[in-house]
Design a protein around this motif. Structure first.
Motif, PDB file in Angstrom:
ATOM      1  N   GLY A  38      41.154  20.117  39.653  1.00 37.03           N
ATOM      2  CA  GLY A  38      39.993  20.516  40.438  1.00 37.03           C
ATOM      3  C   GLY A  38      38.725  19.832  39.960  1.00 37.03           C
ATOM      4  N   LEU A  39      37.587  20.243  40.519  1.00 39.53           N
ATOM      5  CA  LEU A  39      36.252  19.676  40.272  1.00 39.53           C
ATOM      6  C   LEU A  39      36.176  18.220  40.761  1.00 39.53           C
ATOM      7  N   GLY A  40      35.174  17.455  40.248  1.00 37.23           N
ATOM      8  CA  GLY A  40      34.954  16.122  40.815  1.00 37.23           C
ATOM      9  C   GLY A  40      35.081  15.024  39.781  1.00 37.23           C
ATOM     10  N   ALA A 328      27.585  25.655  42.492  1.00 37.58           N
ATOM     11  CA  ALA A 328      27.558  27.047  42.941  1.00 37.58           C
ATOM     12  C   ALA A 328      28.667  27.839  42.250  1.00 37.58           C
ATOM     13  N   MET A 329      29.826  27.191  42.086  1.00 35.29           N
ATOM     14  CA  MET A 329      30.915  27.852  41.344  1.00 35.29           C
ATOM     15  C   MET A 329      30.496  28.124  39.913  1.00 35.29           C
ATOM     16  N   MET A 330      29.810  27.148  39.332  1.00 37.34           N
ATOM     17  CA  MET A 330      29.377  27.305  37.936  1.00 37.34           C
ATOM     18  C   MET A 330      28.349  28.426  37.812  1.00 37.34           C
ATOM     19  N   GLY A 333      29.988  31.522  37.428  1.00 38.85           N
ATOM     20  CA  GLY A 333      30.627  31.752  36.137  1.00 38.85           C
ATOM     21  C   GLY A 333      31.737  30.778  35.781  1.00 38.85           C
ATOM     22  N   CYS A 334      31.997  29.798  36.640  1.00 34.37           N
ATOM     23  CA  CYS A 334      33.010  28.784  36.338  1.00 34.37           C
ATOM     24  C   CYS A 334      32.644  28.062  35.051  1.00 34.37           C
ATOM     25  N   ASN A 335      33.612  27.938  34.181  1.00 36.39           N
ATOM     26  CA  ASN A 335      33.451  27.256  32.896  1.00 36.39           C
ATOM     27  C   ASN A 335      32.561  28.008  31.898  1.00 36.39           C
ATOM     28  N   ALA A 336      32.179  29.239  32.226  1.00 34.88           N
ATOM     29  CA  ALA A 336      31.437  30.059  31.261  1.00 34.88           C
ATOM     30  C   ALA A 336      32.433  30.690  30.283  1.00 34.88           C
ATOM     31  N   ASP A 351      42.023  32.931  27.476  1.00 33.34           N
ATOM     32  CA  ASP A 351      42.642  32.634  28.774  1.00 33.34           C
ATOM     33  C   ASP A 351      42.464  31.162  29.145  1.00 33.34           C
ATOM     34  N   TYR A 352      41.340  30.612  28.744  1.00 32.75           N
ATOM     35  CA  TYR A 352      41.172  29.160  28.928  1.00 32.75           C
ATOM     36  C   TYR A 352      42.226  28.435  28.084  1.00 32.75           C
ATOM     37  N   ALA A 353      42.384  28.877  26.830  1.00 34.31           N
ATOM     38  CA  ALA A 353      43.339  28.224  25.926  1.00 34.31           C
ATOM     39  C   ALA A 353      44.758  28.309  26.492  1.00 34.31           C
ATOM     40  N   TYR A 361      35.275  22.831  29.718  1.00 35.29           N
ATOM     41  CA  TYR A 361      36.166  21.698  29.982  1.00 35.29           C
ATOM     42  C   TYR A 361      37.178  21.994  31.079  1.00 35.29           C
ATOM     43  N   CYS A 362      37.096  23.166  31.647  1.00 31.34           N
ATOM     44  CA  CYS A 362      38.132  23.577  32.590  1.00 31.34           C
ATOM     45  C   CYS A 362      37.997  22.825  33.913  1.00 31.34           C
ATOM     46  N   HIS A 363      39.117  22.365  34.440  1.00 32.91           N
ATOM     47  CA  HIS A 363      39.161  21.817  35.806  1.00 32.91           C
ATOM     48  C   HIS A 363      40.465  22.278  36.445  1.00 32.91           C
ATOM     49  N   HIS A 364      40.848  23.500  36.114  1.00 33.71           N
ATOM     50  CA  HIS A 364      42.198  23.966  36.419  1.00 33.71           C
ATOM     51  C   HIS A 364      42.286  24.827  37.674  1.00 33.71           C
ATOM     52  N   CYS A 365      41.350  24.614  38.603  1.00 33.34           N
ATOM     53  CA  CYS A 365      41.351  25.406  39.841  1.00 33.34           C
ATOM     54  C   CYS A 365      42.721  25.363  40.541  1.00 33.34           C
ATOM     55  N   HIS A 366      43.383  24.207  40.458  1.00 33.28           N
ATOM     56  CA  HIS A 366      44.661  24.034  41.150  1.00 33.28           C
ATOM     57  C   HIS A 366      45.745  24.979  40.650  1.00 33.28           C
ATOM     58  N   LEU A 369      45.042  29.948  37.954  1.00 34.61           N
ATOM     59  CA  LEU A 369      44.924  30.819  36.782  1.00 34.61           C
ATOM     60  C   LEU A 369      43.491  30.829  36.253  1.00 34.61           C
ATOM     61  N   CYS A 370      42.547  30.811  37.134  1.00 35.24           N
ATOM     62  CA  CYS A 370      41.132  30.744  36.760  1.00 35.24           C
ATOM     63  C   CYS A 370      40.766  31.871  35.795  1.00 35.24           C
ATOM     64  N   PRO A 371      40.330  31.528  34.593  1.00 36.90           N
ATOM     65  CA  PRO A 371      40.052  32.560  33.584  1.00 36.90           C
ATOM     66  C   PRO A 371      38.896  33.487  33.963  1.00 36.90           C
ATOM     67  N   VAL A 372      38.061  33.053  34.929  1.00 39.21           N
ATOM     68  CA  VAL A 372      36.902  33.876  35.286  1.00 39.21           C
ATOM     69  C   VAL A 372      36.989  34.405  36.725  1.00 39.21           C
ATOM     70  N   GLY A 373      38.177  34.289  37.322  1.00 37.52           N
ATOM     71  CA  GLY A 373      38.420  34.973  38.593  1.00 37.52           C
ATOM     72  C   GLY A 373      37.746  34.373  39.812  1.00 37.52           C
ATOM     73  N   ILE A 374      37.480  33.061  39.803  1.00 35.52           N
ATOM     74  CA  ILE A 374      36.821  32.451  40.963  1.00 35.52           C
ATOM     75  C   ILE A 374      37.823  31.685  41.832  1.00 35.52           C
ATOM     76  N   ALA A 375      38.610  30.834  41.162  1.00 32.43           N
ATOM     77  CA  ALA A 375      39.566  29.998  41.894  1.00 32.43           C
ATOM     78  C   ALA A 375      40.972  30.515  41.628  1.00 32.43           C
ATOM     79  N   THR A 376      41.307  31.618  42.233  1.00 29.12           N
ATOM     80  CA  THR A 376      42.616  32.229  41.999  1.00 29.12           C
ATOM     81  C   THR A 376      43.018  33.033  43.225  1.00 29.12           C
TER      82      THR A 376
END
Ligand SMILES: Cc1cc2nc3c(=O)[nH]c(=O)nc-3n(C[C@H](O)[C@H](O)[C@H](O)COP(=O)(O)O)c2cc1C
Ligand code: SF4
Lengths: 452, 236
Positions: A38-40, A328-330, A333-336, A351-353, A361-366, A369-376
């Motif tokens: 995920g991300l750019g 906007a995702m950030m 709380g994305c990557n917080a 959960d990031y680990a 460093y997270c770009h794991h939207c795909h 398993l988003c640790p902060v509950g945004i992309a899940t």
């Protein structure tokens, strides 16, 4: 065992096969599949950071920061639509699908946008009732997949965005891995649950730009010519594509640069296709100038817009508005490091680990398993986004961008942010000067111009 | 619309006199209150976007050849084209029906979510592309890549199917009476069962074709593309 020696140790760095390259080769050898993430784009490219404002002094007259008003109102869709949309600020929320994001995240974005009088956009998965309720001004996307696309939602929209391409993957189709095809997502997209969705990169019912013109008029006929029609393109051959979009009848052209975010795309696509937002914006403006459509067709730019300075520079270069995805995702709380639950902050580092990354460093939207509950789409994880808290943060963020934008505009002597102009800018690097066609600071040099 | 003449709750719209936009606005806004149950559209002359976005139980007869997106996103209406149509007839149809008495160009019924599309003649390539629950019955043959990425619904082909049939199919099912020139990636022929015969019989009946369901073959997804897999290479 060899004996220790006094010889100085020199480990020679390898720039051709550095850490990142070695890791890439080893991953490829392990899995036999390209990496999806995920991300750019993360690579260094010229950005708005490489420009600076020539604010007022003796030769120009600044406005008083706290007293003199600086207008931010933005009107989009004045060309053909009977009901252009009027936004409080020139900063919109980009299309992000329900499926990629949770319904709660979309709800929070909608509420925040509404408070500042701006729009949000649906995405590759249709319109949810939640986002229609929470978003005052909702742009409805028509994508190649047509998941969940229907005339009832179309008629409830405030504008239509036909997506030809995205900056993260110009020329590519959508992806959503099985972990995120929950029963609700599957239902909305008419897909079997849990499969890895592959979606089309071309629209099913038209191909060339002549067909696109007929398609756009179909959408207008359907909505009685009320709604503005946007055409979104990924930035590659921007000049040609903007002209074709305008020729096909777009009210608004959205140009998404190579830094634009995504929820899931092949890494090779994210990093190696498209041109930087800075270059794309200049080309888009030139295209409109060449066909004499500046002011008649509005231009929205996106891809790596992060700050009020970015917004101000984009407007000065000729954009009418910007669109924001990743940032906007950030703000949500994305990557917080923490998420907010039951009134307190909870550390999500573990959960990031667990998904092989760390906050920042997270770009794991795909993975879903988003640790902060945004992309899940996992109910347990979804709970980690407190909608009120998230909405407040996105509102604060948009408000900050707006304050920064008007600060710079006033300092340039502008009582309306749309009066910012190219002459207000200077470039800090030769690359930026060449791409943005803004003179290098302290010179009147634009590489490639005036014969040198 | 001046050109509309009201006779027995039928109105006639001559597109040489009124615009497609007038017609569509009438269908969207004035139809309900007018009590009109039948519209006849004259001189379509290949015009595009005729009768798009209708959401009412009305019959629309288009007398002649028509262009692209005829009956797009239709709900409830029964639309008949007495001629040929261009691309994407009945695209994103939700319910109701669209019947083309002649031939259809590419992408007939593209992305249709529900309802029925009947092409009495032939349909060109990508018929039923991306369909999401509608039914399509083609009296003649279909062109290449028909039912590409079709997600749900039924495509019945009474004639032949060209190459690449059902490429990247999801859960839509295709029935073909004639020959299949070639199947697309992940599409496979499967034995017909009682349910299939019943499904084909019901659709043929609805569409008004008189063929023996036993003469049809079934094509559906082998579902090998449902998950990313390192061993697919470029085989498709
Ligand atoms: C999580 C996520 C999901 C996205 N989904 C869509 C989508 O469904 N349709 C679309 O046109 N663009 C989609 N995009 C791209 C955005 O609309 C936008 O072009 C991009 O995010 C802008 O760049 P930025 O993220 O750097 O602000 C998505 C982006 C993200 C980050
Ligand atoms: S924190 Fe969540 S939204 Fe942000 S990159 Fe990771 S998975 Fe995606």
């Amino acid at each position: 065992m060899s004996k220790p020696t006094d010889k100085p140790v020199y480990i020679e760095p390898n720039y051709t096969y550095g850490d990142a390259t070695l890791h890439y080769i080893q991953q490829a050898a392990e899995h036999g599949l390209y990496e999806i993430r995920g991300l750019g784009a993360k690579r260094r490219v010229p950005t708005f950071d490489d420009l600076t404002f020539l604010t007022a002094s003796a030769s120009r007259y600044p406005l008083e920061g706290y007293r003199e008003k600086c207008e931010t109102k933005t009107v989009l869709g004045t060309r053909f639509a009977k009901k252009p949309i009027e936004l409080g600020i020139p900063i919109t929320i980009a299309g992000m699908s329900f499926g990629a994001l949770t319904a709660q995240a979309k709800d929070a974005l909608g509420r925040a946008a509404g408070e500042l009088g701006t729009s949000t956009t649906t995405g590759d998965g249709g319109m949810t009732p939640e986002e229609r309720r929470s978003s005052k001004t909702l742009v409805y996307q028509c994508l190649p997949s047509r998941y969940g696309f229907n005339p009832d939602d179309l008629r409830q929209a405030d504008a239509i965005e036909l997506v030809v391409g995205q900056g993260a993957k110009p020329g590519g189709g959508g992806m959503l891995l099985g972990q995120k095809i929950s029963p609700r997502v599957a239902g909305m997209r008419t897909l079997p649950e849990g499969i890895d969705q592959r979606s089309a990169c071309r629209h099913p019912d038209w191909t060339g730009s002549d067909d696109l013109a007929i398609k756009l008029s179909e959408l207008r006929e359907l909505t009685d010519w009320q709604l503005p029609v946007y055409v979104k393109i990924g930035a590659t051959r921007v000049k040609n594509d903007v002209k074709l979009a305008v020729a096909a009848g777009a009210d608004v052209v959205v140009v998404d640069g190579m830094q634009g975010g995504t929820a899931a795309t092949q890494q090779v696509f994210i990093e190696h296709a498209g041109i930087p937002t800075l270059a794309a914006l200049r080309q888009a403006v030139e295209a409109l100038e060449e066909i004499d459509k500046v002011g008649e067709v509005q231009l929205i730019i996106s891809g790596g817009i992060r700050s009020g300075a970015d917004v101000a520079k984009a407007l000065a270069m000729g954009a009418d508005a910007v669109s924001i995805g990743q940032a906007a995702m950030m703000a949500l709380g994305c990557n917080a490091r923490h998420y907010h639950m039951n009134g307190r902050l909870v550390d999500a580092t573990d959960d990031y680990a667990a998904i092989g990354t760390a906050p920042g460093y997270c770009h794991h939207c795909h993975t879903g398993l988003c640790p902060v509950g945004i992309a899940t789409q996992t109910p347990e994880l979804e709970k980690r986004l407190d909608v009120d808290w998230g909405a407040r943060r996105v509102k604060n963020y948009l408000q900050t961008l707006t304050m920064e934008l008007t600060t710079l505009a006033r300092a340039c002597g502008k009582s309306n942010v749309h009066n910012l102009e190219r002459e207000d800018l200077a470039a800090l690097t030769i690359e930026a000067a060449a791409m943005a066609k803004i003179p290098l600071a302290g010179t009147d040099w634009i590489p490639g111009h005036n014969g040198y | 619309m001046e050109t509309i003449t009201d006779t027995d709750k039928t109105v006639r719209v001559d597109l040489d006199e009124s615009s497609v936009r007038d017609l569509n606005q009438f269908l969207h806004h004035d139809l309900a209150a007018s009590g009109v149950k039948h519209i006849e559209v004259l001189n379509p002359n290949g015009r595009h976007n005729i009768a798009v976005g209708v959401d009412a139980p009305v019959s629309v007869d288009i007398r002649g050849h028509a262009g692209y997106f005829i009956g797009g996103m239709n709900k409830q209406a029964r639309i008949t084209v007495h001629g040929n149509v261009g691309w994407s007839v009945g695209e994103n149809i939700m319910s109701g029906s669209i019947r083309v008495k002649g031939n259809a160009s590419e992408c007939a019924g593209a992305s249709g979510h529900g309802g029925l599309v009947v092409i009495e003649g032939d349909a060109s390539s990508r018929c039923g592309i991306s369909m999401k629950g509608c039914d399509i019955v083609v009296g003649g043959s279909v062109g290449h890549m028909s039912a590409f990425m079709a997600q749900l619904g039924t495509l019945v082909v009474c004639g032949d199917a060209d190459a690449g049939l059902g490429d990247s199919l999801y859960e839509a099912v295709i029935y073909v009476r004639g020959t299949i020139k070639g199947l697309g990636a992940d599409a496979r022929e499967e034995p017909m069962g009682e349910e299939d015969y019943a499904r084909v019989a019901a659709l043929l009946d609805k569409a008004g074709f008189d063929h023996d369901p036993k003469a049809f073959k079934r094509v559906a997804s082998a579902r090998t593309l449902y998950h990313w897999n390192a061993d697919h290479h470029q085989e498709y």
